[in-house]
Design an enzyme around this catalytic site. Structure first.
Site, mmCIF file in Angstrom:
data_model
loop_
_atom_site.group_PDB
_atom_site.id
_atom_site.type_symbol
_atom_site.label_atom_id
_atom_site.label_comp_id
_atom_site.label_asym_id
_atom_site.label_seq_id
_atom_site.Cartn_x
_atom_site.Cartn_y
_atom_site.Cartn_z
ATOM 1 N N ASP A 52 0.852 -1.193 0.000
ATOM 2 C CA ASP A 52 0.000 0.000 0.000
ATOM 3 C C ASP A 52 0.886 1.240 0.000
ATOM 4 O OD1 ASP A 52 -2.832 1.197 0.716
ATOM 5 O OD2 ASP A 52 -1.409 2.160 2.078
ATOM 6 N N TYR A 57 3.010 9.930 0.723
ATOM 7 C CA TYR A 57 4.068 9.392 1.584
ATOM 8 C C TYR A 57 5.456 9.814 1.095
ATOM 9 C CZ TYR A 57 0.219 6.310 3.106
ATOM 10 O OH TYR A 57 -0.983 5.811 3.546
ATOM 11 N N LYS A 86 -2.230 6.016 -4.066
ATOM 12 C CA LYS A 86 -3.382 6.889 -3.798
ATOM 13 C C LYS A 86 -3.189 8.292 -4.370
ATOM 14 C CE LYS A 86 -3.682 4.631 0.720
ATOM 15 N NZ LYS A 86 -2.278 4.605 1.180
ATOM 16 N N HIS A 119 -7.300 9.239 -1.836
ATOM 17 C CA HIS A 119 -6.724 9.115 -0.490
ATOM 18 C C HIS A 119 -7.684 9.596 0.603
ATOM 19 C CE1 HIS A 119 -2.576 9.010 1.673
ATOM 20 N NE2 HIS A 119 -3.537 8.796 2.549
ATOM 21 N N SER A 266 11.155 -4.169 10.818
ATOM 22 C CA SER A 266 12.321 -5.062 10.860
ATOM 23 C C SER A 266 11.933 -6.402 10.249
ATOM 24 C CB SER A 266 12.771 -5.288 12.312
ATOM 25 O OG SER A 266 11.776 -6.021 12.995
#
Ligand SMILES: NC(=O)c1ccc[n+]([C@@H]2O[C@H](COP(=O)([O-])OP(=O)(O)OC[C@H]3O[C@@H](n4cnc5c(N)ncnc54)[C@H](OP(=O)(O)O)[C@@H]3O)[C@@H](O)[C@H]2O)c1
Length: 314
Positions: A52, A57, A86, A119, A266
């Protein structure tokens, strides 16, 4: 409830016949570029096949780089992964939709997208500034268009074949219903905050009735503490079934028929968050009975990303 007890390979069919989405999704909302690359590679290696992304971002290039390298190293085909990105609020004007989509594709180094989402339902002042503000620091909204105008431009992307499915994010049931009713191409996915403190049951029921995939973000409550990962019911269930609180929360989400997004950073956490299987029915029901109600992310009210400040009880 979903029948298979192993949720790692659970897939959700899309209502437009374009295929299906892996229920376990990896979210790429990671501020650091190097961590974006390593976490995306780790997620792919752990088994995640659903990614996603978002232009907001500001790391689509890093995700694209990690996916390219990961696919090549793992002998994984493009068709084996499901990639979403988005459209941001400042690109809602219909003439801005296709260029924004094309720019995301280029940054992600992809030829097509499995899913493109609006979004948020909030249109901001059109332009390249993602967070337009007036002199008083208030967001500048664009009142000159409706969400349906933007949706129609999204439908054109599906017509062109470079986008397989479209959907909405950060939307309420009241906003979704009119779009669903007017849409020529129905929303295939709705992505919203959801976890045991915000089950969004009414929205989920509507989605199930219409065959829309309900995609939950913040299934771990954004990892905030105090919060879901330390909830006494979740901790007790985790101890009883021999899983971690994170695994219990993710299993609950899939078991109630939603897809989910999680962002382990991680390799160990990626393996942990992918190793999800069904909870015993009594444990599932115990979590359903949790009474705490809390929204963590204010984006649904304003269109601006941001957490709601937590009030700690003393
Ligand atoms: N549509 C929207 O408006 C919207 C809004 C927010 C998010 N999203 C999407 O949803 C994705 C998921 O984000 P999220 O914050 O909701 O993810 P999340 O998985 O619910 O929460 C991430 C947090 O949980 C911690 N965490 C992850 N795995 C853990 C584990 N096994 N044990 C303990 N803690 C663990 C992480 O800690 P560490 O950082 O220490 O690893 C991080 O602080 C985002 O990346 C984005 O793609 C969409």
């Amino acid at each position: 409830m979903i029948e298979s007890s192993d949720f790692r390979l659970t897939r959700m069919p899309l209502n437009n016949g374009s295929g299906n989405m892996p229920a376990l999704g990896f979210g790429t909302l990671i501020p650091d570029a190097a961590v974006t690359i390593s976490a995306t590679r780790d997620a792919l290696e752990a088994g995640f096949r659903h990614f996603d992304c978002a232009e907001r971002y500001r790391n689509e290039r890093e995700v694209g780089e990690a996916l390219q390298a990961g696919l090549a190293a793992g002998g994984i085909a493009r068709e084996d992964i499901f990639v979403t990105t988005k459209l941001w609020n400042s690109n809602h004007r219909p003439e801005r939709v296709e260029p924004a989509f094309a720019a995301s594709l280029e940054r992600l180094r992809l030829k097509y997208l499995d899913l493109y989402l609006i979004h948020t339902p909030f249109a901001f002042q059109p332009g390249d500034e993602q967070d337009p503000r007036d002199q008083n620091g208030n967001v500048i909204y664009d009142r000159g268009l409706t969400l349906l105008d933007t949706w129609k431009a999204m439908e054109s992307l599906v017509d062109r074949g470079t986008c397989h499915a479209i959907g909405l994010s950060d939307i309420s049931l009241n906003e979704l219903v009119p779009i669903y009713e007017s849409a020529r191409i129905k929303p295939a996915v709705v992505e919203v905050e959801s976890h045991p403190y915000l089950p969004e049951t009414e929205l989920l029921e509507f989605c199930k009735e219409k065959g829309i995939v309900f995609l939950a973000f913040a299934p771990l409550g954004h990892g905030m503490t105090p919060g879901l990962l330390e909830d006494p019911v979740i901790s007790a269930v985790a101890a009883r079934v021999g899983k971690t609180p994170a695994q219990v929360l993710l299993a609950w989400a899939v078991q109630r028929g939603t897809a989910l997004l999680t962002t382990p950073k991680s390799a160990a956490r990626a393996r942990e968050n992918f190793d999800i299987s069904a909870l015993p029915e009594d444990a599932f029901n115990e979590i359903n009975r949790i009474q705490t109600r809390q929204r963590l992310n204010d984006v649904v009210n304003t269109g601006s990303p941001g957490f709601i400040p937590r009030v700690r009880s003393t």
